[in-house]
Design an enzyme around this catalytic site. Structure first.
Site, PDB file in Angstrom:
ATOM      1  N   LYS A 129       0.862  -1.188   0.000  1.00 21.23           N
ATOM      2  CA  LYS A 129       0.000   0.000   0.000  1.00 21.23           C
ATOM      3  C   LYS A 129       0.890   1.226   0.000  1.00 21.23           C
ATOM      4  CE  LYS A 129      -4.353   1.199   0.070  1.00 21.23           C
ATOM      5  NZ  LYS A 129      -5.527   0.536  -0.504  1.00 21.23           N
ATOM      6  N   ASP A 169      -6.968   4.483  -4.719  1.00 19.10           N
ATOM      7  CA  ASP A 169      -7.644   4.320  -3.430  1.00 19.10           C
ATOM      8  C   ASP A 169      -8.260   5.693  -3.152  1.00 19.10           C
ATOM      9  OD1 ASP A 169      -7.882   2.341  -0.982  1.00 19.10           O
ATOM     10  OD2 ASP A 169      -7.405   4.248  -0.068  1.00 19.10           O
ATOM     11  N   ASN A 243     -15.608   6.318  -5.489  1.00 17.39           N
ATOM     12  CA  ASN A 243     -15.606   5.224  -6.453  1.00 17.39           C
ATOM     13  C   ASN A 243     -16.354   3.992  -5.930  1.00 17.39           C
ATOM     14  OD1 ASN A 243     -13.791   2.534  -7.148  1.00 17.39           O
ATOM     15  ND2 ASN A 243     -14.315   3.765  -8.925  1.00 17.39           N
TER      16      ASN A 243
HETATM   17  P1  NDP Z   1     -12.828   7.908  -3.025  1.00 16.57           P
HETATM   18  O1  NDP Z   1     -11.783   8.901  -2.749  1.00 16.57           O
HETATM   19  O2  NDP Z   1     -13.288   7.707  -4.425  1.00 16.57           O
HETATM   20  O3  NDP Z   1     -14.114   8.182  -2.143  1.00 16.57           O
HETATM   21  C1  NDP Z   1     -14.067   8.256  -0.749  1.00 16.57           C
HETATM   22  C2  NDP Z   1     -15.402   8.740  -0.276  1.00 16.57           C
HETATM   23  O4  NDP Z   1     -15.460   8.634   1.134  1.00 16.57           O
HETATM   24  C3  NDP Z   1     -15.652  10.206  -0.616  1.00 16.57           C
HETATM   25  O5  NDP Z   1     -17.011  10.417  -0.822  1.00 16.57           O
HETATM   26  C4  NDP Z   1     -15.160  10.914   0.638  1.00 16.57           C
HETATM   27  O6  NDP Z   1     -15.756  12.178   0.866  1.00 16.57           O
HETATM   28  C5  NDP Z   1     -15.615   9.931   1.712  1.00 16.57           C
HETATM   29  N1  NDP Z   1     -14.770  10.060   2.877  1.00 16.57           N
HETATM   30  C6  NDP Z   1     -13.425  10.039   2.950  1.00 16.57           C
HETATM   31  N2  NDP Z   1     -13.017  10.217   4.205  1.00 16.57           N
HETATM   32  C7  NDP Z   1     -14.128  10.350   4.928  1.00 16.57           C
HETATM   33  C8  NDP Z   1     -14.366  10.556   6.314  1.00 16.57           C
HETATM   34  N3  NDP Z   1     -13.358  10.681   7.184  1.00 16.57           N
HETATM   35  N4  NDP Z   1     -15.652  10.634   6.717  1.00 16.57           N
HETATM   36  C9  NDP Z   1     -16.666  10.519   5.845  1.00 16.57           C
HETATM   37  N5  NDP Z   1     -16.496  10.329   4.519  1.00 16.57           N
HETATM   38  C10 NDP Z   1     -15.246  10.241   4.089  1.00 16.57           C
HETATM   39  O7  NDP Z   1     -12.274   6.534  -2.417  1.00 16.57           O
HETATM   40  P2  NDP Z   1     -12.734   5.040  -2.735  1.00 16.57           P
HETATM   41  O8  NDP Z   1     -14.175   5.005  -3.006  1.00 16.57           O
HETATM   42  O9  NDP Z   1     -11.788   4.492  -3.731  1.00 16.57           O
HETATM   43  O10 NDP Z   1     -12.411   4.319  -1.360  1.00 16.57           O
HETATM   44  C11 NDP Z   1     -13.361   4.223  -0.295  1.00 16.57           C
HETATM   45  C12 NDP Z   1     -12.970   3.111   0.648  1.00 16.57           C
HETATM   46  O11 NDP Z   1     -12.931   1.866  -0.070  1.00 16.57           O
HETATM   47  C13 NDP Z   1     -11.585   3.245   1.299  1.00 16.57           C
HETATM   48  O12 NDP Z   1     -11.611   2.663   2.580  1.00 16.57           O
HETATM   49  C14 NDP Z   1     -10.703   2.397   0.382  1.00 16.57           C
HETATM   50  O13 NDP Z   1      -9.532   1.961   1.030  1.00 16.57           O
HETATM   51  C15 NDP Z   1     -11.654   1.248   0.098  1.00 16.57           C
HETATM   52  N6  NDP Z   1     -11.334   0.458  -1.098  1.00 16.57           N
HETATM   53  C16 NDP Z   1     -11.246   1.041  -2.332  1.00 16.57           C
HETATM   54  C17 NDP Z   1     -10.993   0.275  -3.444  1.00 16.57           C
HETATM   55  C18 NDP Z   1     -11.009   0.832  -4.818  1.00 16.57           C
HETATM   56  O14 NDP Z   1     -10.969   0.044  -5.773  1.00 16.57           O
HETATM   57  N7  NDP Z   1     -11.118   2.137  -5.013  1.00 16.57           N
HETATM   58  C19 NDP Z   1     -10.716  -1.183  -3.319  1.00 16.57           C
HETATM   59  C20 NDP Z   1     -10.905  -1.697  -1.973  1.00 16.57           C
HETATM   60  C21 NDP Z   1     -11.172  -0.893  -0.923  1.00 16.57           C
HETATM   61  P3  NDP Z   1     -15.041  13.524   0.365  1.00 16.57           P
HETATM   62  O15 NDP Z   1     -15.326  13.611  -1.098  1.00 16.57           O
HETATM   63  O16 NDP Z   1     -15.679  14.577   1.177  1.00 16.57           O
HETATM   64  O17 NDP Z   1     -13.589  13.352   0.665  1.00 16.57           O
END
Ligand code: NDP
Length: 448
Positions: A129, A169, A243
């Site tokens: 990571k 991520d 995402n």
């Molecule tokens: P993105 O950056 O696309 O989206 C993250 C989302 O979560 C945004 O809407 C963001 O809001 C919100 N967010 C982030 N931090 C916080 C917080 N502290 N409190 C509330 N909302 C929050 O990331 P992903 O969708 O890619 O990732 C989301 C999760 O999924 C993570 O835990 C990641 O590790 C996990 N994951 C992702 C994978 C992937 O393929 N992308 C694969 C496996 C796991 P804002 O826009 O306001 O920041």
């Protein structure tokens, strides 16, 4: 600390002393160790070969300076990380996170989880990571590009298609992967599958964007099916609007569920008629704006400041897809009081240990992150295969493979839970199934 096995307890205590400031990392290790007690009792050879001491120590940790110049001409400096945790079953593989909360503990917890998740996919991928405390929010495209180029100026010497293959991520989507890939290509003078999540037509795989969210719903569907039910007619809450959240919401809706709430880090929307995902996509993917703008387009919906409140929305199925520890015991109790029947984790480690215990004690069907969200990295693995063979598969082909990988992961977790004497406990099942393959590969490769 509830560990009773002497060996596990000794290794954990030593780690807790050495990494006293790394609370997310220790939380992840403790959760895995608790599940592995029966396995360690049954396999004394693991202790003899020091498997647990070695598995909690990254093979390599790279920490570097990332200097870049903002649009005002000012020099900015961020910190870059790559934790190459374990390569026993394949090249290091795991995403890059750009978020101000990134630190060594967060990188190590994510890298550690990734080892077992990647093993569960059955594809040959080790765990890693990386990322930075850089915040892409509010930055211009040019600033993001300059940052990504500077980040890659150091990272490129540590990665490669057979060494370490990063992906996206939090905060790293197609735009960032594009800038990173462009700079790698320039520095290394080669067009290879060194990153996944690439643009379709430029080495990217169809369905990679959707894969984590879709995979989460395929896994959830298996869990519901085994318990005689489905998404059909269920009310669903999905946290996040990134995402994973967007494509979980798309698939949950396609499978007959009604998604009534989503959030970003500022607050949550509630739409009793079912969230219009195209509006969310336009706000978050196209305009990179805030989710509160949803109510301008859909006046029947409401917006509430603060994201914790999303867990007080009544639902049958909860899919946390934002970030670590977003559901604490209080939120878990609110969900349970409102009758939640199933919770599957899309984000990494979104539930605190107390929240998980509350769900399990209340008989809520619980799907752990390292199994539920493995569809993203699995499809990255499929992207690597397509890159190596220099071919592209159709969307149907990739989606079918993703679906069958998720069904297989579900079955592997269920079987391993039974074998570990905890039938139905998929959290235990995921840890045990993921661990065994890695531990046996480490045994086979000697002390290294
Ligand atoms: P993105 O950056 O696309 O989206 C993250 C989302 O979560 C945004 O809407 C963001 O809001 C919100 N967010 C982030 N931090 C916080 C917080 N502290 N409190 C509330 N909302 C929050 O990331 P992903 O969708 O890619 O990732 C989301 C999760 O999924 C993570 O835990 C990641 O590790 C996990 N994951 C992702 C994978 C992937 O393929 N992308 C694969 C496996 C796991 P804002 O826009 O306001 O920041």
């Amino acid at each position: 600390m509830a560990l009773t096995n002497e060996y596990l307890k000794r290794v954990y205590d030593g780690l807790a002393e050495r990494c006293a400031n790394e609370k997310e990392f220790l939380q992840a290790v403790e959760e895995v160790f608790e599940s592995l007690e029966p396995v360690i009792e049954k396999h004394p050879e693991y202790e003899k070969a020091g498997i647990m001491e070695r598995i909690v120590e990254p093979e390599r940790t790279i920490l570097f300076r990332v200097p870049w110049v903002d649009d005002k001409g000012q020099v900015q400096v961020n910190r870059g990380y790559r934790v190459q945790f374990n390569s026993a079953i394949g090249p290091y593989k795991g995403g890059l996170r750009f978020h101000p909360s990134v630190n060594l503990s967060v990188m190590k917890f994510l890298g550690f989880e990734q080892i077992f998740k990647n093993s569960l996919t059955t594809l040959p991928m080790g765990g890693g990571k990386g990322g930075s405390d850089f915040d892409p929010k509010g930055k211009s495209d040019n600033e993001v590009m300059r940052f990504c180029q500077s980040f890659m100026n150091e990272l490129y010497r540590h990665i490669g298609p057979d060494t370490d293959v990063p992906a996206g991520d939090i905060g790293v989507g197609s735009r960032e992967v594009g800038y990173l890939f462009g700079q790698y290509k320039k520095l290394a003078n080669e067009f290879t599958g060194v990153l996944t999540g690439k643009l379709v037509g430029s080495g990217g795989s169809l369905v990679r964007t959707q894969a984590t969210g879709y995979g989460l719903c395929y896994f959830t569907n298996e869990l519901l099916k085994t318990n005689g039910t489905s998404f059909e007619g269920k009310t669903v809450v999905v946290s996040g609007a990134g995402n994973v959240a967007i494509y979980a919401a798309v698939k949950a809706t396609e499978l007959g569920g009604k998604v009534v709430a989503m959030c970003d880090s500022n607050g949550y929307i509630y739409d009793p008629e079912g969230v219009d995902i195209d509006v969310v996509k336009d706000i978050k993917e196209v305009r990179r704006a805030r989710i509160k703008e949803y109510v301008d387009a859909v006046p029947r919906a409401t917006y509430t400041e603060g994201c914790k409140g999303i867990w007080t929305v009544k639902c049958d199925i909860a899919l946390p897809c934002a970030t670590q520890n977003e559901i604490d015991e209080e939120s878990a109790k609110a969900l349970i009081a409102n009758g939640v029947m199933c919770l599957c984790e899309g984000a990494n480690m979104p539930s605190t240990p107390e929240a998980i215990a509350a769900f399990q004690n209340a008989g809520v069907l619980f799907g752990p992150a390292k199994a539920c969200n493995a569809g993203g990295v699995a499809t990255s693995g499929l992207e690597m295969t397509q890159n190596s063979e220099r071919i592209y598969w159709s969307a149907e082909e990739v989606d079918e493979k993703l679906h069958s990988i998720m069904v297989n992961i579900y079955n592997a977790c269920e079987d391993a839970a039974k074998e570990a004497g905890k039938p139905g406990n998929l959290a235990v099942g995921a840890n045990v199934a993921g661990f065994l393959k890695v531990a046996n590969a480490m045994l086979w490769q000697g002390i290294c």
